[in-house]
Motif scaffolding. Structure first.
Motif, PDB file in Angstrom:
ATOM      1  N   GLN A  27       0.861  -1.173   0.000  1.00  0.00           N
ATOM      2  CA  GLN A  27       0.000   0.000   0.000  1.00  0.00           C
ATOM      3  C   GLN A  27       0.903   1.229   0.000  1.00  0.00           C
ATOM      4  O   GLN A  27       1.828   1.315   0.811  1.00  0.00           O
ATOM      5  CB  GLN A  27      -0.909   0.045   1.234  1.00  0.00           C
ATOM      6  N   CYS A  29       1.097   5.658  -1.576  1.00  0.00           N
ATOM      7  CA  CYS A  29       0.627   6.739  -2.432  1.00  0.00           C
ATOM      8  C   CYS A  29       1.770   7.121  -3.362  1.00  0.00           C
ATOM      9  O   CYS A  29       2.860   7.464  -2.911  1.00  0.00           O
ATOM     10  CB  CYS A  29       0.190   7.949  -1.607  1.00  0.00           C
ATOM     11  N   VAL A 142      -2.069   8.652  -6.890  1.00  0.00           N
ATOM     12  CA  VAL A 142      -2.962   7.515  -6.673  1.00  0.00           C
ATOM     13  C   VAL A 142      -2.544   6.788  -5.401  1.00  0.00           C
ATOM     14  O   VAL A 142      -1.398   6.898  -4.954  1.00  0.00           O
ATOM     15  CB  VAL A 142      -2.933   6.495  -7.835  1.00  0.00           C
ATOM     16  N   THR A 145      -2.041  -0.339  -4.739  1.00  0.00           N
ATOM     17  CA  THR A 145      -2.156  -1.563  -3.939  1.00  0.00           C
ATOM     18  C   THR A 145      -1.734  -2.755  -4.798  1.00  0.00           C
ATOM     19  O   THR A 145      -1.287  -2.602  -5.930  1.00  0.00           O
ATOM     20  CB  THR A 145      -3.587  -1.766  -3.413  1.00  0.00           C
ATOM     21  N   THR A 152      -6.136   3.576  -7.062  1.00  0.00           N
ATOM     22  CA  THR A 152      -7.339   4.286  -6.648  1.00  0.00           C
ATOM     23  C   THR A 152      -7.016   5.777  -6.655  1.00  0.00           C
ATOM     24  O   THR A 152      -6.058   6.193  -5.987  1.00  0.00           O
ATOM     25  CB  THR A 152      -7.778   3.861  -5.233  1.00  0.00           C
ATOM     26  N   GLU A 191      -5.787   5.733   2.889  1.00  0.00           N
ATOM     27  CA  GLU A 191      -6.761   6.813   2.732  1.00  0.00           C
ATOM     28  C   GLU A 191      -6.871   7.647   4.005  1.00  0.00           C
ATOM     29  O   GLU A 191      -6.865   8.879   3.958  1.00  0.00           O
ATOM     30  CB  GLU A 191      -8.139   6.236   2.373  1.00  0.00           C
TER      31      GLU A 191
END
Length: 268
Positions: A27, A29, A142, A145, A152, A191
């Motif tokens: 995970q 960003c 984004v 993952t 995402t 998130e």
């Protein structure tokens, strides 16, 4: 045609589990930065690829730009081209430079030959070239993952921050980085972490590779601390290293690094 493949930084990076195929789920960003290579594509009588700038180890015939061309050539019977890559983004730095070069090759070929391939189709080709290649097709922040190739969209705007990226000349291979990592689930989702103020990222947003690599390469924690001492709001290693970056709300002071370090500074 000329374009400028750019680097990316990782805002947080958590290695969550080992996959049955030998890769790891993660995970993170991904956020683009403007440290760029230069890539030129020209029509040619025969396929040609050459490079200038930073020396790239290995056989040029295995370069990702050529692999990207051959992927599309076999499906769309492309004519030969001359690809010239001027390499500026350091390798083995966790900045995704090679992946960007491959993705931008796909993008340039799509434009040059009016293939009209959608971003989704280009991303699927890019995934065949490397785990983070697909990110550079759309080149927007984004949350990544799985292998780093499932995205995402994230509403994160760091414009106004100055980013300082420092590469200390330590080439860390992916195999070395992952060989000492212990996968674990983060206590909070990306998130939720990214919704917190950048001022508290120092306490909550981590790169799992730091714990594994900082003891082995003391220059890296020293770099991170130097950026914090200079006023960085947040600093971290990017990817599997060895580049370290700092985000500055105000213009940073003149930072001094050893002469062999590569440094990029610019607005996000």
């Amino acid at each position: 045609m000329l374009d400028f493949p750019n680097a990316k930084i990782n805002l947080g990076l958590y290695i969550t589990e080992k996959r049955p195929d030998g890769f790891h789920n993660l995970q993170s960003c991904f956020y683009p930065v403007r440290w760029c290579d230069a890539l030129e594509l020209l029509p040619a009588e025969e396929l040609r690829f050459d490079m200038t700038g930073l020396p790239v180890p290995g056989n040029p015939e295995t370069n990702l730009c050529l692999k990207a061309y051959k992927l599309l050539q076999q499906d769309y019977n492309l004519p030969p081209v001359h690809l010239h890559l001027h390499k500026v983004i350091p390798m083995g730095a966790g900045l995704g430079g090679g992946s960007a070069d491959a993705a931008f090759t796909l993008r340039l070929l799509n434009q040059q030959f009016a293939l009209n391939l959608s971003d989704e189709v280009l991303e699927n080709y890019a995934r065949q070239l490397g785990s983070d290649c697909a990110f550079f097709v759309q080149n927007k922040p984004v949350i990544a993952t799985e292998r780093g190739d499932v995205f995402t969209p994230v509403a994160l705007d760091l414009s106004g921050y100055t980013c300082v990226v420092v590469y200390p000349g330590i080439h860390i291979t992916t195999a070395e980085a992952y060989g000492s990592i212990k996968p674990q689930q983060p206590s909070c989702s990306m998130e939720m972490l990214l919704k917190q103020d950048v001022k508290v990222w120092k306490e909550v947003l981590k790169n799992d590779f730091e714990e594994a690599l900082f003891p082995k390469y003391p220059e890296l924690p020293q770099l991170k601390e130097q950026l914090y001492e200079a006023g960085a709001t947040y600093a971290a290693m990017t990817g599997s290293g060895s580049a370290v970056y700092g985000l500055f709300k105000e213009t940073p002071p003149n930072l001094v690094f050893p002469a062999h370090y590569a440094v990029w500074q610019g607005l996000l």
